[in-house]
Design a protein around this motif. Structure first.
Motif, PDB file in Angstrom:
ATOM      1  N   UNK A  37      42.756  47.711  37.477  1.00 38.55           N
ATOM      2  CA  UNK A  37      42.067  47.116  38.622  1.00 38.55           C
ATOM      3  C   UNK A  37      42.783  45.817  38.982  1.00 38.55           C
ATOM      4  N   UNK A  38      42.651  45.478  40.216  1.00 42.73           N
ATOM      5  CA  UNK A  38      43.453  44.368  40.725  1.00 42.73           C
ATOM      6  C   UNK A  38      43.372  43.148  39.822  1.00 42.73           C
ATOM      7  N   UNK A  39      44.516  42.740  39.326  1.00 44.17           N
ATOM      8  CA  UNK A  39      44.547  41.516  38.527  1.00 44.17           C
ATOM      9  C   UNK A  39      44.640  40.359  39.507  1.00 44.17           C
ATOM     10  N   UNK A  40      43.510  40.001  40.030  1.00 44.54           N
ATOM     11  CA  UNK A  40      43.484  39.019  41.112  1.00 44.54           C
ATOM     12  C   UNK A  40      44.181  37.733  40.674  1.00 44.54           C
ATOM     13  N   UNK A  41      44.847  37.121  41.586  1.00 43.72           N
ATOM     14  CA  UNK A  41      45.561  35.892  41.249  1.00 43.72           C
ATOM     15  C   UNK A  41      44.547  34.771  41.048  1.00 43.72           C
ATOM     16  N   UNK A  69      41.429  52.933  37.942  1.00 40.97           N
ATOM     17  CA  UNK A  69      40.287  52.316  37.271  1.00 40.97           C
ATOM     18  C   UNK A  69      40.735  51.223  36.305  1.00 40.97           C
ATOM     19  N   UNK A  70      41.773  51.568  35.517  1.00 44.38           N
ATOM     20  CA  UNK A  70      42.122  50.636  34.442  1.00 44.38           C
ATOM     21  C   UNK A  70      42.960  49.470  34.914  1.00 44.38           C
TER      22      UNK A  70
END
Lengths: 302, 435, 285
Positions: free
Chosen positions: B25-29, B22-23
């Motif tokens: 979460x994907x740090x999208x590029x 949950x925490x």
């Protein structure tokens, strides 16, 4: 013996891990989105920064000096306290009276309870908009009255003396009905045997109210006053939509609106952060005090 | 017992994993751009209704007109909301590439390095010919020798009149000068037998804008551009604002609630015979006026001629725009300010086609009387927003206006106090800006 | 009812009929004060443009302009705003309740050193104004590339101290015997929570969920700052956009009604459960 300690430690470890696992979703989010901003604000409160430049300059305690010498701070704190007191004390006294009236098996209770909730759940932005119209002496409903009397009604929002009261009246309006529903619920669960006993002892309605009803209702009063106070002391939306602290700033500004304005309108984020840190310390202290005092006057049934 | 322990341990592990999911979460590029594709430009805008739709249409026209640059317009609410969003974005070193911008934030933004100097673009090979810009409009966004803001949606203040009220009062034409304006306001005021005002000559509002033009036209000056000379208590300002206050005292002018847009309502419902306002309210006022024929007249002129304070907003490029995208961002700004586009925007929105070339491009469509009034006013615009750009000066002066018109405070005292306050606070502002 | 009879005494002594009259007068007065803003909102939303500016304003329009509601709907993409408000509100509320359930249970039931201090740290977050968190949180979200996404509207508000406080207060009233019995049966904490405690707490959960959803629905400043595109906006922001068209009070009030009706409906429908839930949770010492 040794085996037992080991086992209890193991047991404890399991308990502790479970505890940590249970609290960590919230704690991680608090750490990121609440504690970090506090730390960051505390850091900024020692900086001179306008939010725009790459970085600010370290200015030691200068911003805190601004907090205590700001010529507007007295008005702002006064306004905030007036607002909070009105919303907590006045609104709740009215709400209690209203609940007492409602508790008398009157007709139309369902209608009334519906009506009582509506102001509280109304989006502040929408409520403030309709109040702007309501308070307008030309376009509002009172215009008809002023016209008939041949007088020109007061311009609440354009008057430095009245603007704060316009904001207070919305706060009270939002709170009264909501609180009265809780008081009513409390009144309806009061133990009837206590009242029968009291009836034998005294004939005075006031005494019954003062020594029986009020103590029995104290948990409700406490809950509503603490939660109401926490919300009221942070008042921002109403000011922002209705008056922006005006007509002549800070006639109707509150503490939180003031610090917001410092950061976003006067480009003084450092000062605003110092204001925020002071605010946090004061509110925690006041709330702590409320809880401590509560031990003296709040009576929980069991 | 053991069983329970296992239970605990297992669950805590499961939960720990869940939390991680949950925490963290994907740090999208960051959105990566295809280097061969068109350059993507984000444009933040304000103005709703017709003026907003017109901008969206202009963006679509721009995207259709070429393949190299793709602009996305994002509406950010009022000027105030837009300003706040730009400030927050700047704190995070992000933001759009091009933005519409009101006048309040220009100075702070420039001094803090948030905006790009457009002068090299303006004077460069792909520049804009500003020789036909009216008055001093090019200088409006000039700070320290650079040009950081270009006017786009420009409005000149106008006078709305209730023609029926003028006929009743036997006044042949709209007031040409401020002296006539004050006299006509009194003449247009009607009272019943008991002395109650039935229709006021004008309805005033407590904003700086309508009064600034009056003070300038009568030869007053409130501040120099660098704030070295602040004269909010200029004798001309005292005289002009005393005249306005006199109207209020005599019942010839009413001051309805500004919060509810009251002065416009007072004109629309016939309670006030004139108002000083922006042409941006054309549609509203002409559609909603009940029981009389409204018309638009030129803003009054004064002893020093006609000097008008422009309203509206302009365009700026943000410093967060990478160097390799700035040319593309500029091509979009240039497109919006081209004659054809300004003419289109004027036709759709009611703002002024403020350059000579755009007026020609607009042709006959802007010949209608009320538009003609606006366009005749353009050469008199003074591109000086120094009052707006300093919070110290702006707030001190608008407080004074409020005190003079609503609280009926003594004009001299109010303006002296405002001047003192502005001078004291400006020192602080200048000191901070220098850093 | 005995209670009724007793409390009647609080009113000043006097004959029955005037006192009943006084009660009704008081109630009618309060009702009018509470209802007037809603009445004026509804009335204004049905006035024609000319009637809105009329002086003095009419208390009952000669004709109802229902098309204002259509115009308000078309003035901004309200359909989209509804979807955004409902989706992000429901998601944030669910997370708030799930996380609060876990945390409150841990505080009330599981042993841990320094628990009191952590609880205090959690409760004190209620004292922090959101405006103070605005800039730091925006910076953080922009690093995460969450600005202008649903994440921005769901994750930061997913932890809130209020449901923790209410549920914690409630869990403390659960008889310890019940938990012990469950333990002996071999149930772990999570199972106890899911199978025994949570079902018992259903009214309290429902009430705190209502509070959480209301908070999300009415939130203004945070969504304004973290969303950029119109498709990401929530209802209060949409309402704010219409404010730009000054003087069109009828359209604005119609839009205001779009924003407030769902919440009023929800609370009216659930009010008994709501009051009972909050009372059970927050008012027990």
């Amino acid at each position: 013996m040794g085996r037992r300690t080991k086992q209890s430690w193991k047991r404890n470890r399991a308990e502790w891990l479970t505890f940590l696992a249970f609290v960590s979703p919230n704690l991680v989010l608090f750490a990121l989105f609440t504690y970090w901003p506090i730390v960051y604000s505390a850091y900024l409160s020692f900086m001179d920064w306008n939010l725009l430049t790459a970085r600010g300059a370290f200015v030691e305690l200068a911003n805190y000096r601004v907090v205590f010498t700001d010529p507007q701070i007295r008005t702002v704190i006064g306004n905030t306290l007036i607002y909070a007191c009105a919303v907590v004390c006045v609104a709740q006294a009215l709400a209690f009276a209203l609940a007492l009236l409602l508790n008398r098996n009157v007709r139309g209770q369902v209608f009334f309870r519906t009506l009582a909730f509506a102001p509280h759940v109304t989006t502040t932005a929408a409520a403030a908009l309709v109040w702007v119209l309501l308070l307008d002496p030309d376009l509002g409903p009172s215009s008809v009255l002023y016209n008939a009397l041949g007088i020109h009604g007061p311009h609440f929002l354009a008057s430095s003396k009245l603007a704060l009261w316009a904001i207070v009246s919305i706060g009270v309006w939002k709170e009264v009905g909501f609180a009265s529903i809780f008081f009513l619920a409390g009144l309806q669960t009061l133990p009837r045997d206590c009242y029968e006993a009291a009836e034998l002892e005294t004939d005075s309605g006031w005494k019954v109210f003062r020594h029986l009803t009020l103590p029995l209702m104290s948990p409700v009063v406490f809950f509503l006053s603490v939660s109401g106070f926490i919300a009221a002391i942070k008042a921002f939306d109403v000011v922002s939509v209705m008056t922006q602290g005006g007509p002549v700033y800070p006639a109707s500004s509150t503490y939180v609106y003031h610090l917001y304005r410092l950061a976003f309108q006067e480009f003084r984020a450092g000062d605003a952060s110092a204001f925020a840190v002071v605010f946090f310390v004061i509110t925690v202290a006041i709330t702590g005090l409320q809880f401590r005092l509560a031990r003296k006057w709040v009576h929980y049934g069991d | 017992m053991k069983k329970i322990l296992h239970y605990h341990a297992d669950h805590s592990r499961v939960i720990a994993c869940a939390i991680l999911c949950v925490t963290c979460v994907q740090c999208s590029s960051p959105r990566s751009e295809d280097p061969s594709g068109p350059v993507a430009i984000t444009y933040w805008r304000t103005l709703s209704g017709a003026a907003g739709n017109a901008q969206d249409k202009l963006v679509a026209q721009f995207n259709d007109s070429q393949q190299a640059v793709r602009v996305t317009a994002e509406f950010q609410g009022s000027y105030t909301d837009l300003g706040k969003k730009l400030i927050t974005a700047s704190a995070a070193h992000t933001g759009p590439d091009v933005t519409q911008l009101g006048t309040y934030e220009i100075l702070q933004f420039v001094r803090s390095g948030v905006l790009v100097d457009l002068k090299p673009f303006l004077d460069g090979p792909d520049g804009i010919d500003t020789s036909d810009w009216p008055g001093t409009m090019r200088e409006a966004g000039e700070v320290d020798g650079g040009v950081y803001w270009l006017p786009f949606n420009v409005a000149a203040p106008v006078l709305y009149i209730n023609t029926d009220a003028f006929k009743t009062a036997s006044i042949a034409a709209a007031p040409k000068t401020w002296t006539e304006f004050f006299a006509d306001t009194r003449a247009l005021t009607t009272k019943d037998s008991s002395g109650r005002v039935q229709r006021a000559g004008t309805a005033l509002w407590t904003d700086v804008w309508p009064y600034l033009s009056a003070i300038w036209s009568e030869g007053g000056e409130l501040t120099s551009k660098d704030y070295s000379r602040i004269t909010l208590n200029d004798p001309v300002a005292v005289r002009v604002l005393s005249e306005f206050q006199g109207l209020v005292r005599d019942g010839a002018a009413i001051v309805p609630d500004t919060a509810s847009g009251g002065h416009r309502a007072a004109f629309k419902n016939g309670r006030a015979a004139m108002i000083l306002d922006s042409p941006a309210s054309f549609t509203d006022i002409f559609a909603q006026s009940a029981g009389f024929t409204p018309a638009v007249a030129a803003y009054p002129t004064g002893a020093a001629g006609t000097i008008l304070a422009p309203g509206g907003g302009g365009l700026a490029m943000l410093a967060v725009t990478p160097e390799n995208k700035r040319a593309a961002a500029w091509s979009f700004i240039r497109f919006l300010l081209a004659p054809q586009q300004l003419a289109f925007f004027a036709k759709e929105s009611g703002y002024a086609a403020f350059t000579e070339a755009s007026r020609k491009a607009a042709g006959d469509t802007l010949k209608e009387a009320r538009f003609a009034v606006v366009h005749e006013a353009l050469p008199h615009l003074k591109g000086d927003f120094s009052i707006n750009m300093s919070p110290a000066v702006r707030e001190s002066f608008s407080e004074a206006i409020q005190k003079i018109l609503v609280d009926l405070a003594d004009v001299n005292t109010a303006l002296d106090a405002a001047n003192a306050k502005a001078q004291q606070r400006i020192q602080n502002e200048i000191a901070k800006n220098k850093k | 009812m005995a209670t009724d009879r007793q409390i009647t005494r609080i009113a000043p002594a006097g004959s029955c009929i005037p006192s009943a009259l006084l009660v009704y007068a008081g109630l009618v007065f309060s009702a009018v004060m509470l209802a007037l803003p809603f009445f004026w909102m509804a009335l204004t939303s049905l006035k024609s443009s000319a009637a809105v500016a009329a002086y003095p304003p009419s208390w009952w329009p000669s004709e109802f302009t229902w098309s204002n509601y259509r115009d308000a709907w078309n003035a901004a993409p309200f359909g989209r705003y509804y979807i955004n408000s409902v989706v992000t509100g429901a998601a944030a509320t669910s997370l708030q309740i799930i996380f609060a359930l876990l945390m409150a249970y841990a505080f009330a039931v599981i042993r841990f050193p320094g628990k009191g201090a952590i609880l205090l740290a959690v409760i004190s977050t209620m004292m922090i104004p959101d405006e103070m968190k605005l800039v730091p949180n925006y910076i953080l979200l922009s690093r995460l590339h969450w600005v202008d996404t649903y994440w921005a509207l769901i994750i930061p508000p997913a932890a809130h101290a209020f449901p923790v406080f209410v549920l914690y207060q409630y869990f403390r009233t659960v008889p310890p015997d019940l938990l012990d019995a469950a333990h002996v049966d071999g149930a772990g904490h999570l199972r106890i929570l899911i199978q025994i405690i949570a079902p018992m707490a259903r009214p309290v959960l429902a009430a705190t969920a209502l509070v959480a959803f209301l908070g999300r629905w009415n939130d203004f400043l945070w969504p304004l700052i973290v969303t950029n595109r119109t498709v990401m906006r929530t209802l209060p922001i949409g309402l704010n956009y219409l404010k730009e068209n000054e003087g069109r009070w009828n359209i604005l009030m119609a839009a205001a009604i779009y924003v407030i009706i769902p919440m009023i409906g929800l609370y009216v429908a659930a009010q008994r459960q709501f009051v009972e839930g909050i009372t059970r949770g927050a008012l027990k010492g």
